[in-house]
Design an enzyme around this catalytic site. Structure first.
Site, short mmCIF file in Angstrom:
data_model
loop_
_atom_site.label_atom_id
_atom_site.label_comp_id
_atom_site.label_asym_id
_atom_site.label_seq_id
_atom_site.Cartn_x
_atom_site.Cartn_y
_atom_site.Cartn_z
N ASP A 70 1.25 -1.25 -0.21
CA ASP A 70 0.17 0.08 -0.35
C ASP A 70 0.65 1.44 -0.21
O ASP A 70 1.97 1.39 0.57
CB ASP A 70 -0.35 0.06 0.78
CG ASP A 70 -2.41 -0.77 0.57
OD1 ASP A 70 -2.38 -1.62 0.26
OD2 ASP A 70 -3.44 -0.45 2.05
N ASP A 71 0.59 2.57 -0.57
CA ASP A 71 0.85 3.47 -0.48
C ASP A 71 1.76 4.18 -1.60
O ASP A 71 2.21 3.30 -2.41
CB ASP A 71 1.49 4.26 0.70
CG ASP A 71 0.72 3.82 1.99
OD1 ASP A 71 -0.73 3.46 1.63
OD2 ASP A 71 0.91 3.55 3.15
N HIS A 217 3.48 -1.98 4.54
CA HIS A 217 3.46 -0.52 3.00
C HIS A 217 5.05 -0.93 3.15
O HIS A 217 5.75 -0.48 4.56
CB HIS A 217 3.46 -0.06 4.80
CG HIS A 217 1.35 0.29 4.95
ND1 HIS A 217 1.19 -0.51 5.75
CD2 HIS A 217 0.86 0.75 4.05
CE1 HIS A 217 -0.06 -0.45 5.89
NE2 HIS A 217 -0.29 0.37 4.37
ZN LIG Z 1 -2.80 3.20 2.99
#
Ligand SMILES: [Zn+2]
Length: 251
Positions: A70-71, A217
């Site tokens: 994610d991100d 992440h």
């Molecule tokens: Zn996120």
């Protein structure tokens, strides 16, 4: 009992009114608490939303899992993430933020050339529980566009920031026929306690099961997570697992 008769009727009435008021306030507080708790649960639960399809893992006996990141992405972390996947010939799914995609053209190209899948994680990564329908559209549509502008033509599922959603977001996703994908395995420590890569690897591997969707992440210099990627893959492979993208897992 007799002293009751001495109380003037107006005082008795006001006492009764006060008691009724206290009971009403107590009931209102309980209702408010229950509603607030319910709303919080709806916002946070990772396996259900009010409208539209949501998947947090897949029911299967097959030893197959999806690795999701994610991100970002961030160019400065691209080697630490993508080389590890390339060395092990493992595909992953990247839920990216539109505002980061704009400045990370080379990483996006590497993700696409590596055969990975890309998903929409909103433009700004803002909390999406209490947002207007127009804000939902502003977070989702430009992110789709900037992802497509990189040349990516694969499936585009959606993942809300922090997995949080209440009403407007799920209703928008349902209306636009978008699949929401969360996760069932997430063991990075966000509480501020120090966590070693080994601890992250152990918790992740120990809690993975057939059909799991693993969340990590790795961007913005998060080296603990970056160092965990390879060992997580190696140890799950030792246990007979193979890796697919989210869309392949869902089938
Ligand atoms: Zn996120």
């Amino acid at each position: 009992m007799s002293h009751n008769l001495d109380v003037p009727s107006t005082r008795r009435r006001s006492r009764r009114r006060r008691r009724r008021f206290v009971v009403a306030v107590a009931i209102a507080l309980v209702v408010l608490f229950v509603v607030a708790y319910g709303v919080k649960r709806v916002i946070q639960t990772r396996s259900w939303q009010v409208a539209g399809e949501l998947i947090s893992r897949v029911e299967t006996d097959e030893r197959v899992v999806a690795l999701t990141f994610d991100d970002g992405p961030t160019d400065s972390d691209a080697d630490a993430v993508l080389d590890v996947l390339a060395d092990r010939d493992v595909p992953a799914t990247f839920y990216v933020n539109g505002k980061e995609v704009e400045g990370s053209g080379s990483t996006m190209r590497r993700i696409i050339e590596g055969g990975h899948e890309i998903g929409n994680h909103t433009w700004n990564h803002r909390p999406m529980a209490f947002v207007s329908p127009s804000t939902v559209a502003e977070e989702i549509e430009p992110t789709d566009e900037v992802i497509r502008a990189t040349g990516y033509d694969g499936p585009l599922t959606f993942r809300p920031p922090h997995g949080k959603k209440l009403l407007t977001l799920p209703l928008y996703l349902a209306k636009h026929d978008r699949l929401t994908v969360t996760w069932d395995v997430a063991y990075e420590d966000w509480s501020g306690n120090p966590q070693s890569s080994d601890e992250l690897v152990n918790a992740t591997v120990d809690n993975t099961q057939p059909g799991s969707i693993i969340l990590l992440h790795p961007w913005f210099g998060r080296t603990t997570t970056q160092k965990a990627i390879g060992p997580v893959i190696d140890r799950l492979k030792e246990q007979g697992y193979s890796f697919v993208t989210v869309s392949e897992l869902i089938g």
